[in-house]
Enzyme design. Structure first.
Site, PDB file in Angstrom:
ATOM      1  N   ARG A 176       0.952  -1.120   0.194  1.00  0.00           N
ATOM      2  CA  ARG A 176      -0.003  -0.118   0.057  1.00  0.00           C
ATOM      3  C   ARG A 176       0.840   1.255  -0.004  1.00  0.00           C
ATOM      4  O   ARG A 176       0.382   2.316  -0.073  1.00  0.00           O
ATOM      5  CB  ARG A 176      -0.834   0.064   1.031  1.00  0.00           C
ATOM      6  CG  ARG A 176      -1.918  -0.909   0.923  1.00  0.00           C
ATOM      7  CD  ARG A 176      -2.747  -1.240   2.302  1.00  0.00           C
ATOM      8  NE  ARG A 176      -1.820  -1.723   3.365  1.00  0.00           N
ATOM      9  CZ  ARG A 176      -2.234  -2.177   4.578  1.00  0.00           C
ATOM     10  NH1 ARG A 176      -3.521  -2.113   4.665  1.00  0.00           N
ATOM     11  NH2 ARG A 176      -1.233  -2.585   5.482  1.00  0.00           N
ATOM     12  N   HIS A 205       8.759 -24.957   2.413  1.00  0.00           N
ATOM     13  CA  HIS A 205      10.255 -24.486   1.721  1.00  0.00           C
ATOM     14  C   HIS A 205      11.051 -25.989   2.293  1.00  0.00           C
ATOM     15  O   HIS A 205      12.115 -25.878   1.654  1.00  0.00           O
ATOM     16  CB  HIS A 205      10.741 -23.496   2.333  1.00  0.00           C
ATOM     17  CG  HIS A 205      10.988 -23.213   3.805  1.00  0.00           C
ATOM     18  ND1 HIS A 205      10.165 -22.908   4.755  1.00  0.00           N
ATOM     19  CD2 HIS A 205      12.041 -23.568   4.319  1.00  0.00           C
ATOM     20  CE1 HIS A 205      10.688 -23.108   5.955  1.00  0.00           C
ATOM     21  NE2 HIS A 205      11.935 -23.315   5.545  1.00  0.00           N
ATOM     22  N   LYS A 214      14.688 -27.998   0.297  1.00  0.00           N
ATOM     23  CA  LYS A 214      15.985 -28.042   0.874  1.00  0.00           C
ATOM     24  C   LYS A 214      16.710 -29.107  -0.167  1.00  0.00           C
ATOM     25  O   LYS A 214      16.178 -30.279  -0.347  1.00  0.00           O
ATOM     26  CB  LYS A 214      15.899 -28.400   2.278  1.00  0.00           C
ATOM     27  CG  LYS A 214      15.602 -27.100   3.099  1.00  0.00           C
ATOM     28  CD  LYS A 214      15.541 -27.644   4.664  1.00  0.00           C
ATOM     29  CE  LYS A 214      15.155 -26.529   5.585  1.00  0.00           C
ATOM     30  NZ  LYS A 214      16.305 -25.520   5.859  1.00  0.00           N
ATOM     31  N   GLU A 227      15.388 -25.451  17.013  1.00  0.00           N
ATOM     32  CA  GLU A 227      15.765 -24.168  16.900  1.00  0.00           C
ATOM     33  C   GLU A 227      16.367 -23.602  18.115  1.00  0.00           C
ATOM     34  O   GLU A 227      15.864 -23.922  19.206  1.00  0.00           O
ATOM     35  CB  GLU A 227      14.753 -23.301  16.319  1.00  0.00           C
ATOM     36  CG  GLU A 227      14.106 -23.635  15.138  1.00  0.00           C
ATOM     37  CD  GLU A 227      13.158 -22.715  14.761  1.00  0.00           C
ATOM     38  OE1 GLU A 227      12.951 -21.524  14.073  1.00  0.00           O
ATOM     39  OE2 GLU A 227      11.845 -23.130  14.944  1.00  0.00           O
ATOM     40  N   ASP A 236       2.829 -24.701  13.365  1.00  0.00           N
ATOM     41  CA  ASP A 236       3.850 -24.066  12.685  1.00  0.00           C
ATOM     42  C   ASP A 236       4.975 -25.153  11.974  1.00  0.00           C
ATOM     43  O   ASP A 236       5.373 -24.876  10.979  1.00  0.00           O
ATOM     44  CB  ASP A 236       4.509 -23.153  13.697  1.00  0.00           C
ATOM     45  CG  ASP A 236       5.532 -22.105  13.165  1.00  0.00           C
ATOM     46  OD1 ASP A 236       4.908 -21.710  11.986  1.00  0.00           O
ATOM     47  OD2 ASP A 236       6.837 -21.960  13.414  1.00  0.00           O
ATOM     48  N   HIS A 260       6.013 -29.249   8.004  1.00  0.00           N
ATOM     49  CA  HIS A 260       7.404 -29.393   7.522  1.00  0.00           C
ATOM     50  C   HIS A 260       7.472 -30.853   8.044  1.00  0.00           C
ATOM     51  O   HIS A 260       8.142 -31.712   7.262  1.00  0.00           O
ATOM     52  CB  HIS A 260       8.349 -28.375   8.205  1.00  0.00           C
ATOM     53  CG  HIS A 260       8.326 -27.004   7.933  1.00  0.00           C
ATOM     54  ND1 HIS A 260       8.023 -26.760   6.854  1.00  0.00           N
ATOM     55  CD2 HIS A 260       7.975 -26.057   8.582  1.00  0.00           C
ATOM     56  CE1 HIS A 260       7.615 -25.422   6.664  1.00  0.00           C
ATOM     57  NE2 HIS A 260       7.836 -24.874   7.798  1.00  0.00           N
ATOM     58  N   LYS A 285      11.440 -24.474  20.091  1.00  0.00           N
ATOM     59  CA  LYS A 285      12.365 -23.060  19.853  1.00  0.00           C
ATOM     60  C   LYS A 285      12.997 -23.089  21.215  1.00  0.00           C
ATOM     61  O   LYS A 285      12.656 -23.876  22.041  1.00  0.00           O
ATOM     62  CB  LYS A 285      11.428 -22.098  19.864  1.00  0.00           C
ATOM     63  CG  LYS A 285      10.613 -21.784  18.280  1.00  0.00           C
ATOM     64  CD  LYS A 285      10.237 -20.570  18.025  1.00  0.00           C
ATOM     65  CE  LYS A 285       9.526 -20.503  16.738  1.00  0.00           C
ATOM     66  NZ  LYS A 285      10.645 -20.128  15.882  1.00  0.00           N
TER      67      LYS A 285
HETATM   68  P1  NAP Z   1       4.700  -8.711   6.855  1.00  0.00           P
HETATM   69  O1  NAP Z   1       6.350  -8.281   7.131  1.00  0.00           O
HETATM   70  O2  NAP Z   1       3.784  -7.928   8.040  1.00  0.00           O
HETATM   71  O3  NAP Z   1       4.479  -8.278   5.597  1.00  0.00           O
HETATM   72  C1  NAP Z   1       3.265  -8.283   4.771  1.00  0.00           C
HETATM   73  C2  NAP Z   1       3.341  -7.440   3.482  1.00  0.00           C
HETATM   74  O4  NAP Z   1       1.735  -7.474   2.978  1.00  0.00           O
HETATM   75  C3  NAP Z   1       3.682  -6.110   3.452  1.00  0.00           C
HETATM   76  O5  NAP Z   1       4.303  -5.891   2.229  1.00  0.00           O
HETATM   77  C4  NAP Z   1       2.458  -5.241   3.607  1.00  0.00           C
HETATM   78  O6  NAP Z   1       2.567  -4.000   3.025  1.00  0.00           O
HETATM   79  C5  NAP Z   1       1.601  -6.033   2.482  1.00  0.00           C
HETATM   80  N1  NAP Z   1       0.117  -5.743   3.033  1.00  0.00           N
HETATM   81  C6  NAP Z   1      -0.604  -5.969   4.146  1.00  0.00           C
HETATM   82  N2  NAP Z   1      -1.703  -5.486   3.841  1.00  0.00           N
HETATM   83  C7  NAP Z   1      -1.904  -5.069   2.470  1.00  0.00           C
HETATM   84  C8  NAP Z   1      -3.071  -4.436   1.874  1.00  0.00           C
HETATM   85  N3  NAP Z   1      -4.280  -4.492   2.213  1.00  0.00           N
HETATM   86  N4  NAP Z   1      -2.817  -4.297   0.433  1.00  0.00           N
HETATM   87  C9  NAP Z   1      -1.550  -4.474  -0.013  1.00  0.00           C
HETATM   88  N5  NAP Z   1      -0.510  -4.890   0.831  1.00  0.00           N
HETATM   89  C10 NAP Z   1      -0.701  -5.090   2.098  1.00  0.00           C
HETATM   90  O7  NAP Z   1       4.500 -10.276   6.827  1.00  0.00           O
HETATM   91  P2  NAP Z   1       5.515 -11.299   6.472  1.00  0.00           P
HETATM   92  O8  NAP Z   1       6.299 -11.593   7.759  1.00  0.00           O
HETATM   93  O9  NAP Z   1       6.183 -10.897   5.028  1.00  0.00           O
HETATM   94  O10 NAP Z   1       4.584 -12.690   6.173  1.00  0.00           O
HETATM   95  C11 NAP Z   1       3.875 -12.816   4.773  1.00  0.00           C
HETATM   96  C12 NAP Z   1       3.198 -14.052   4.782  1.00  0.00           C
HETATM   97  O11 NAP Z   1       4.191 -15.105   4.653  1.00  0.00           O
HETATM   98  C13 NAP Z   1       2.339 -14.559   5.841  1.00  0.00           C
HETATM   99  O12 NAP Z   1       1.164 -15.294   5.464  1.00  0.00           O
HETATM  100  C14 NAP Z   1       3.184 -15.267   6.766  1.00  0.00           C
HETATM  101  O13 NAP Z   1       2.638 -16.238   7.690  1.00  0.00           O
HETATM  102  C15 NAP Z   1       3.873 -16.026   5.634  1.00  0.00           C
HETATM  103  N6  NAP Z   1       5.252 -16.409   6.276  1.00  0.00           N
HETATM  104  C16 NAP Z   1       6.410 -15.419   6.687  1.00  0.00           C
HETATM  105  C17 NAP Z   1       7.561 -16.029   6.999  1.00  0.00           C
HETATM  106  C18 NAP Z   1       8.694 -15.041   7.523  1.00  0.00           C
HETATM  107  O14 NAP Z   1       9.709 -15.414   7.752  1.00  0.00           O
HETATM  108  N7  NAP Z   1       8.518 -13.909   7.533  1.00  0.00           N
HETATM  109  C19 NAP Z   1       7.818 -17.420   7.002  1.00  0.00           C
HETATM  110  C20 NAP Z   1       6.830 -18.466   6.296  1.00  0.00           C
HETATM  111  C21 NAP Z   1       5.557 -17.933   6.001  1.00  0.00           C
HETATM  112  P3  NAP Z   1       2.123  -2.370   3.536  1.00  0.00           P
HETATM  113  O15 NAP Z   1       1.289  -2.819   5.084  1.00  0.00           O
HETATM  114  O16 NAP Z   1       2.854  -1.381   3.417  1.00  0.00           O
HETATM  115  O17 NAP Z   1       0.754  -2.654   2.472  1.00  0.00           O
END
Ligand code: NAP
Length: 484
Positions: free
Chosen positions: A43, A172, A176, A210, A229, A234, A334
């Site tokens: 956004r 993921h 691996k 971990e 999780d 996994h 963890k």
């Molecule tokens: P995050 O850091 O909160 O990022 C969310 C992203 O979505 C940001 O770019 C945010 O940008 C965007 N977003 C949120 N609401 C939006 C909207 N209404 N319109 C457009 N863009 C929007 O989350 P994350 O940690 O990257 O996780 C993302 C997904 O991957 C989740 O499902 C999470 O469970 C999964 N995941 C994450 C990890 C990890 O290591 N982080 C690992 C495995 C899986 P704006 O708010 O600026 O719009």
């Protein structure tokens, strides 16, 4: 092949920690098809150049060997674009449709790296904007739901607008190199198959440990816990890779059919097995790497009276001719004593011992997944003569270090998976029926815990979890790999 990769959540944690570095590695290795665009979506009001600058600044936190030089980044940045779009606003999707229409790429990948509660909205709006074409591929990150019903709801929504062959559910761990080596070892060599069964294997251990705590994801983790999780996805995928029958071909559905059979053959839980074969734990304060660390309940975002498990150990059995009676132990947590992921296949003792062997030294095959990728075969060889016991055997092991053999420039998990999505290869992605079968198996555990007032057992950070996990495996006459 021309492609557009649309990264929903293009400014988020997952995008800059995993996806961008993986895309850059593929670009550096020359495996990313030429003529692609990577379109970040969020956004924020960013120009393409501001987005490129944001991504460039984030590479500072990436491993030095995987960080681009300024020249490399300049070339990579040519692929990066940004589109401001609020995913909750239907009219915004028209701008995405216009942008994609500019060049009609052969493949359009929609990667949902956003919170899972947006998945259904995004998928419906993509369809409403006519973006569910035959060349569309949708990538879904975990968690896909928090139970069977919510998982089904997401899968039903997605399948109402796309074919299963267009849906790439990421786990993921399957990307691996060590897991691919497991497939290669099992189905590319004739050596192991005859001894890959109950007559020879005494038990199997799958550990994903971990040493980190919940870091900045306390609020997310407190609603999730280790079972959802790590185990539901996994650990069960690793169990499938290890226990599945040889597929009839390397075709994605041939592989996924066999994994599904394993999940369906997992013995159902009974009140007794839920009580005796599942241990949940939660870390308290302790010491990790010589530093004092907080307990789980003191972590930011975690409820002070949280009952969320940060550790699970369980004993599963597969009801099949190949595996009947062989315990499969799964353990994950963890703030444990180390960061390692491994699978240990333990063999039975020699049926008739003419030599003296040290206790607990039966043959073992260890598949190392993390931190290094390798294979160890533990055998017994001739040791010192001993006047009292005659010939005493000594443990030795063959150690294959795949990082050393194939170089550290091997394809990482996200890189491999992203290239597979662009190429349309589904082998390493999870089908909806596999996911549902896995949820069906873990749900009774969730239900049992919900009704069990005892809550998780405490363990000190920096240890291997509650002692009940050791007691569980000891009842079968075995011990965890670090204890034996
Ligand atoms: P995050 O850091 O909160 O990022 C969310 C992203 O979505 C940001 O770019 C945010 O940008 C965007 N977003 C949120 N609401 C939006 C909207 N209404 N319109 C457009 N863009 C929007 O989350 P994350 O940690 O990257 O996780 C993302 C997904 O991957 C989740 O499902 C999470 O469970 C999964 N995941 C994450 C990890 C990890 O290591 N982080 C690992 C495995 C899986 P704006 O708010 O600026 O719009």
């Amino acid at each position: 092949m021309s492609f557009d990769l649309v990264l929903f959540g293009g400014t988020g944690d997952l995008a800059w920690r995993k996806i961008m570095p993986a895309l850059f590695q593929a670009f550096r290795h020359g495996t990313l098809p030429e003529g692609g665009r990577i379109i970040g979506i969020a956004r924020d009001d960013l120009s393409d150049d501001q987005y490129r600058e944001l991504i460039r600044s984030r590479f500072v936190d990436v491993d030095l060997s995987k960080r681009p030089s300024p020249e490399e980044f300049q070339r990579f940045a040519g692929l990066l674009h940004f589109l401001r779009l609020d995913l909750s606003q239907p009219q915004d999707y028209r701008r995405l449709a216009d942008m994609l229409r500019e060049r009609h790429a052969e493949v359009v990948v929609m990667y949902l790296a956003t919170a899972p509660d947006l998945f259904a909205t995004v998928v419906k709006q993509l369809a409403a904007a006519g973006l569910n074409r035959p060349n569309t591929r949708l990538v879904l990150e975990k968690p896909l739901g928090h139970d069977l019903a919510s998982n089904r709801e997401i899968n039903d929504t997605v399948r109402s607008v796309l074919d299963e062959r267009q849906i790439f559910r990421i786990d993921h761990y399957l990307g691996k190199p060590a897991v691919q080596n497991l497939f290669a070892m099992r189905f590319g060599n004739a050596l192991f198959e005859p001894v890959w069964r109950r007559e020879h294997v005494s038990h199997v251990q799958i550990t994903i440990a971990e040493d980190l705590g919940v870091e900045k994801r306390g609020a997310f983790y407190d609603k999730t816990g280790a079972l959802r999780d790590m185990v539901q996805n996994h650990a069960l995928q690793l169990l499938c890779a290890l226990a599945m029958e040889p597929p009839i071909s390397a075709h994605a559905d041939a592989i996924r059919d066999e994994k599904l059979k394993v999940l369906r053959s997992l013995k159902r839980w009974t009140p007794e097995t839920l009580d005796q074969h599942v241990v949940r734990g939660q870390y308290g304060p302790g010491t990790v790497g010589g530093q004092p660390v907080k307990g789980y309940r003191e972590e930011a975002g975690v409820a002070p009276d949280s009952r969320t498990e940060t550790f699970v150990a369980l004993r599963a059995e597969i009801a099949s001719w190949r595996w009947a009676g062989v315990p499969f132990y799964i353990r994950t947590g963890k703030r444990l004593a180390g960061r390692e992921a491994e699978i240990v296949v333990s063999y039975r003792e020699a049926p008739h011992a003419i030599f003296t062997a040290p206790p607990g030294s039966a043959n073992r095959l260890v598949i190392n997944l993390q931190p290094r990728d390798g294979l160890e075969l533990h055998l017994l060889a001739q040791g010192q003569e001993n006047r009292r016991n005659g010939q005493v055997l000594a443990p030795v092991h063959l150690d294959l270090d795949f990082d050393k053999r194939f170089g550290s420039e091997r394809v990482g998990a996200y890189e491999r998976l992203l290239l597979d999505v662009i190429a349309g290869r589904l082998n390493l992605f999870v089908r909806s029926d596999e996911q549902e079968a896995a949820w069906r198996w873990v749900e009774p555990i969730i239900e049992h815990w919900r009704n069990d007032d005892r809550g998780p057992r405490p363990y000190a950070a920096g240890t291997w979890g509650p002692s009940a996990a050791s007691a569980m495996i000891a009842r079968d006459g075995f011990c965890w790999s670090e204890e034996c």
